[in-house]
Design a protein around this motif. Sequence first.
Motif, PDB file in Angstrom:
ATOM      1  N   LYS A 110       0.838  -1.206   0.000  1.00  0.00           N
ATOM      2  CA  LYS A 110       0.000   0.000   0.000  1.00  0.00           C
ATOM      3  C   LYS A 110       0.873   1.256   0.000  1.00  0.00           C
ATOM      4  O   LYS A 110       0.679   2.162  -0.803  1.00  0.00           O
ATOM      5  CB  LYS A 110      -0.923  -0.027   1.227  1.00  0.00           C
ATOM      6  CG  LYS A 110      -2.227   0.718   1.007  1.00  0.00           C
ATOM      7  CD  LYS A 110      -3.202   0.477   2.155  1.00  0.00           C
ATOM      8  CE  LYS A 110      -4.049  -0.777   1.962  1.00  0.00           C
ATOM      9  NZ  LYS A 110      -4.883  -1.090   3.132  1.00  0.00           N
ATOM     10  N   ALA A 111       1.829   1.286   0.920  1.00  0.00           N
ATOM     11  CA  ALA A 111       2.709   2.455   1.053  1.00  0.00           C
ATOM     12  C   ALA A 111       3.562   2.656  -0.198  1.00  0.00           C
ATOM     13  O   ALA A 111       3.997   3.772  -0.481  1.00  0.00           O
ATOM     14  CB  ALA A 111       3.598   2.290   2.279  1.00  0.00           C
TER      15      ALA A 111
ATOM     16  N   LEU B  65      13.612  -3.262   2.580  1.00  0.00           N
ATOM     17  CA  LEU B  65      14.047  -1.946   3.053  1.00  0.00           C
ATOM     18  C   LEU B  65      13.254  -1.498   4.279  1.00  0.00           C
ATOM     19  O   LEU B  65      13.752  -0.729   5.101  1.00  0.00           O
ATOM     20  CB  LEU B  65      13.936  -0.910   1.922  1.00  0.00           C
ATOM     21  CG  LEU B  65      14.840  -1.161   0.708  1.00  0.00           C
ATOM     22  CD1 LEU B  65      14.639  -0.085  -0.353  1.00  0.00           C
ATOM     23  CD2 LEU B  65      16.317  -1.250   1.109  1.00  0.00           C
ATOM     24  N   GLN B  66      12.011  -1.961   4.388  1.00  0.00           N
ATOM     25  CA  GLN B  66      11.179  -1.587   5.543  1.00  0.00           C
ATOM     26  C   GLN B  66      11.518  -2.388   6.797  1.00  0.00           C
ATOM     27  O   GLN B  66      11.207  -1.968   7.903  1.00  0.00           O
ATOM     28  CB  GLN B  66       9.694  -1.817   5.228  1.00  0.00           C
ATOM     29  CG  GLN B  66       9.112  -0.880   4.189  1.00  0.00           C
ATOM     30  CD  GLN B  66       9.300   0.582   4.570  1.00  0.00           C
ATOM     31  OE1 GLN B  66       9.000   0.973   5.688  1.00  0.00           O
ATOM     32  NE2 GLN B  66       9.836   1.375   3.652  1.00  0.00           N
ATOM     33  N   LEU B  67      12.108  -3.551   6.629  1.00  0.00           N
ATOM     34  CA  LEU B  67      12.405  -4.405   7.789  1.00  0.00           C
ATOM     35  C   LEU B  67      13.547  -3.817   8.609  1.00  0.00           C
ATOM     36  O   LEU B  67      14.478  -3.215   8.068  1.00  0.00           O
ATOM     37  CB  LEU B  67      12.803  -5.814   7.334  1.00  0.00           C
ATOM     38  CG  LEU B  67      11.693  -6.832   7.086  1.00  0.00           C
ATOM     39  CD1 LEU B  67      12.323  -8.141   6.624  1.00  0.00           C
ATOM     40  CD2 LEU B  67      10.830  -7.072   8.324  1.00  0.00           C
ATOM     41  N   ASN B  68      13.450  -3.983   9.916  1.00  0.00           N
ATOM     42  CA  ASN B  68      14.561  -3.651  10.801  1.00  0.00           C
ATOM     43  C   ASN B  68      14.535  -4.641  11.961  1.00  0.00           C
ATOM     44  O   ASN B  68      13.645  -5.497  12.033  1.00  0.00           O
ATOM     45  CB  ASN B  68      14.485  -2.200  11.279  1.00  0.00           C
ATOM     46  CG  ASN B  68      13.147  -1.907  11.948  1.00  0.00           C
ATOM     47  OD1 ASN B  68      12.620  -2.744  12.685  1.00  0.00           O
ATOM     48  ND2 ASN B  68      12.590  -0.727  11.679  1.00  0.00           N
ATOM     49  N   LEU B  69      15.483  -4.534  12.861  1.00  0.00           N
ATOM     50  CA  LEU B  69      15.604  -5.543  13.916  1.00  0.00           C
ATOM     51  C   LEU B  69      14.357  -5.587  14.793  1.00  0.00           C
ATOM     52  O   LEU B  69      13.905  -6.664  15.197  1.00  0.00           O
ATOM     53  CB  LEU B  69      16.851  -5.273  14.770  1.00  0.00           C
ATOM     54  CG  LEU B  69      18.196  -5.363  14.025  1.00  0.00           C
ATOM     55  CD1 LEU B  69      19.360  -5.187  14.983  1.00  0.00           C
ATOM     56  CD2 LEU B  69      18.325  -6.683  13.258  1.00  0.00           C
ATOM     57  N   GLU B  70      13.792  -4.423  15.079  1.00  0.00           N
ATOM     58  CA  GLU B  70      12.613  -4.368  15.936  1.00  0.00           C
ATOM     59  C   GLU B  70      11.421  -5.036  15.251  1.00  0.00           C
ATOM     60  O   GLU B  70      10.672  -5.806  15.870  1.00  0.00           O
ATOM     61  CB  GLU B  70      12.314  -2.903  16.248  1.00  0.00           C
ATOM     62  CG  GLU B  70      11.472  -2.712  17.487  1.00  0.00           C
ATOM     63  CD  GLU B  70      11.009  -1.266  17.625  1.00  0.00           C
ATOM     64  OE1 GLU B  70      11.830  -0.360  17.365  1.00  0.00           O
ATOM     65  OE2 GLU B  70       9.827  -1.070  17.954  1.00  0.00           O
ATOM     66  N   LYS B  71      11.244  -4.732  13.975  1.00  0.00           N
ATOM     67  CA  LYS B  71      10.121  -5.340  13.237  1.00  0.00           C
ATOM     68  C   LYS B  71      10.287  -6.857  13.123  1.00  0.00           C
ATOM     69  O   LYS B  71       9.311  -7.600  13.209  1.00  0.00           O
ATOM     70  CB  LYS B  71       9.993  -4.718  11.846  1.00  0.00           C
ATOM     71  CG  LYS B  71       9.336  -3.342  11.862  1.00  0.00           C
ATOM     72  CD  LYS B  71       9.158  -2.787  10.466  1.00  0.00           C
ATOM     73  CE  LYS B  71       8.681  -1.346  10.547  1.00  0.00           C
ATOM     74  NZ  LYS B  71       8.832  -0.622   9.275  1.00  0.00           N
TER      75      LYS B  71
ATOM     76  N   LEU C 186       8.072  -4.876  -4.855  1.00  0.00           N
ATOM     77  CA  LEU C 186       7.429  -5.185  -3.570  1.00  0.00           C
ATOM     78  C   LEU C 186       8.406  -5.847  -2.603  1.00  0.00           C
ATOM     79  O   LEU C 186       8.510  -5.446  -1.435  1.00  0.00           O
ATOM     80  CB  LEU C 186       6.213  -6.101  -3.786  1.00  0.00           C
ATOM     81  CG  LEU C 186       5.543  -6.598  -2.506  1.00  0.00           C
ATOM     82  CD1 LEU C 186       4.947  -5.438  -1.704  1.00  0.00           C
ATOM     83  CD2 LEU C 186       4.469  -7.644  -2.816  1.00  0.00           C
ATOM     84  N   VAL C 187       9.126  -6.851  -3.081  1.00  0.00           N
ATOM     85  CA  VAL C 187      10.055  -7.565  -2.193  1.00  0.00           C
ATOM     86  C   VAL C 187      11.183  -6.625  -1.754  1.00  0.00           C
ATOM     87  O   VAL C 187      11.606  -6.629  -0.588  1.00  0.00           O
ATOM     88  CB  VAL C 187      10.602  -8.841  -2.865  1.00  0.00           C
ATOM     89  CG1 VAL C 187      11.602  -9.545  -1.959  1.00  0.00           C
ATOM     90  CG2 VAL C 187       9.463  -9.785  -3.220  1.00  0.00           C
ATOM     91  N   ARG C 188      11.639  -5.784  -2.680  1.00  0.00           N
ATOM     92  CA  ARG C 188      12.662  -4.790  -2.333  1.00  0.00           C
ATOM     93  C   ARG C 188      12.164  -3.883  -1.203  1.00  0.00           C
ATOM     94  O   ARG C 188      12.856  -3.656  -0.218  1.00  0.00           O
ATOM     95  CB  ARG C 188      12.979  -3.944  -3.582  1.00  0.00           C
ATOM     96  CG  ARG C 188      13.787  -2.697  -3.318  1.00  0.00           C
ATOM     97  CD  ARG C 188      13.842  -1.811  -4.581  1.00  0.00           C
ATOM     98  NE  ARG C 188      14.025  -0.408  -4.249  1.00  0.00           N
ATOM     99  CZ  ARG C 188      15.193   0.134  -3.940  1.00  0.00           C
ATOM    100  NH1 ARG C 188      16.286  -0.595  -3.905  1.00  0.00           N
ATOM    101  NH2 ARG C 188      15.281   1.412  -3.635  1.00  0.00           N
ATOM    102  N   GLN C 189      10.935  -3.377  -1.356  1.00  0.00           N
ATOM    103  CA  GLN C 189      10.388  -2.496  -0.326  1.00  0.00           C
ATOM    104  C   GLN C 189      10.237  -3.228   1.004  1.00  0.00           C
ATOM    105  O   GLN C 189      10.492  -2.646   2.060  1.00  0.00           O
ATOM    106  CB  GLN C 189       9.024  -1.933  -0.761  1.00  0.00           C
ATOM    107  CG  GLN C 189       9.122  -0.865  -1.848  1.00  0.00           C
ATOM    108  CD  GLN C 189      10.003   0.317  -1.424  1.00  0.00           C
ATOM    109  OE1 GLN C 189      10.015   0.719  -0.268  1.00  0.00           O
ATOM    110  NE2 GLN C 189      10.754   0.858  -2.371  1.00  0.00           N
ATOM    111  N   CYS C 190       9.824  -4.476   0.963  1.00  0.00           N
ATOM    112  CA  CYS C 190       9.702  -5.252   2.211  1.00  0.00           C
ATOM    113  C   CYS C 190      11.050  -5.334   2.913  1.00  0.00           C
ATOM    114  O   CYS C 190      11.146  -5.171   4.129  1.00  0.00           O
ATOM    115  CB  CYS C 190       9.181  -6.657   1.918  1.00  0.00           C
ATOM    116  SG  CYS C 190       7.432  -6.709   1.485  1.00  0.00           S
TER     117      CYS C 190
END
Length: 360
Positions: free
Chosen positions: A282-283, A346-352, A340-344
């Motif tokens: 969506k984002a 890039l959005q991921l971090n240790l907390e998520k 989409l997979v690229r954005q996923c």
Amino acid sequence: MINLESLLLELSNAPGPSGFENPVREIMKRELSPFVDSLDTDGMGSLIGIKNGPSNSPNIMLSAHMDEVGLLVRYITDEGFIKFQNLGGWLDQAIIGQRWQILTSKRTVLGITGIKTPHVMSTEERGKVFKGENLFLDVGAQNKVDAENRLGIKPGDPIAPVSDATRLNDSEFILGKAWDDRAGLAVLVGVMESVKDSDLPFNICAVATVQEEIGLRGAHTSSYAVNPDIGLNLESGVAGDYPSISQYEAQEKLGDGPAIFLHDSSMLPNLKLRDFVIDTAKASDINLQFNVLSGYGQDGAEMQKSFEGAPAINITVPTRYLHSHNSIISIKDVEKAIGLVRQCILQLNLEKIKNLKNFD
Ligand code: CO
């Protein structure tokens, strides 16, 4: 930049029935090596490329399978015809009247699955489906000895479909064999290229698996080699957008973007991971489709069940006419799946990542 169309065509044309993925593995080695810090195979032959994060950081595993549905030489008849074993889920109707290549240790042998001429059939016989056990390959051999000595055919030799990939009438569609899962492999390469300069707080493990079509076998060992914290499987989806298939059976449409499976016979996705992918799409303004299938199995299930278990999801490129000589994908869907997979990633971090694994 990779040339996505020529990579897709090359991957589709490469012969690689289950257990004989070498031609595909060579392409994937060449394509992944510029984007990873290490590239190895596990004991079954799955290719594991790792782009390192900081030491002791989590593993994000991306997987796509190299094998395609094919056949295998069962035995040669005294007359020189080849009886075969199916490798993967074929409809008997899809096997007859096609061209094939037998990959012997000596050479590639062209063969066809002969079909009895209708001239000699009764009306009743014309309406019947031919049984797999009665099918055979004709390689133009004089007899068994000729097939063995001149052509080098041996029991156990793999057999791949022959079907040249091509753009379909200047449309966004590409026609070819083995989009299951060469489409996923192209997405894998595209994603790794797209994040090559990103400093990520985790390792990305790009895995090209073997023997998916005969029971997710390569994904089993490679998931244990990687020990994923999160698993994203990249597959060919099931389009339900042509006559003779219903929306109830499959809901993906070609050209409407990537999809996620919400149910198949091998796994349920982690629901937080599902929502993460939906929010990310969506984002990023990428249309995301959903598919709920009664059947189907895919490598995400093995990532999900490795060690103590990991959140996993299957992300797909919609595909028409899977498991046949001629399947169709949209190159735009491949591009959007990469996005989409690229954005996923890039959005991921240790907390998520921690949150996705938290069931409290
Ligand atoms: Co597949």
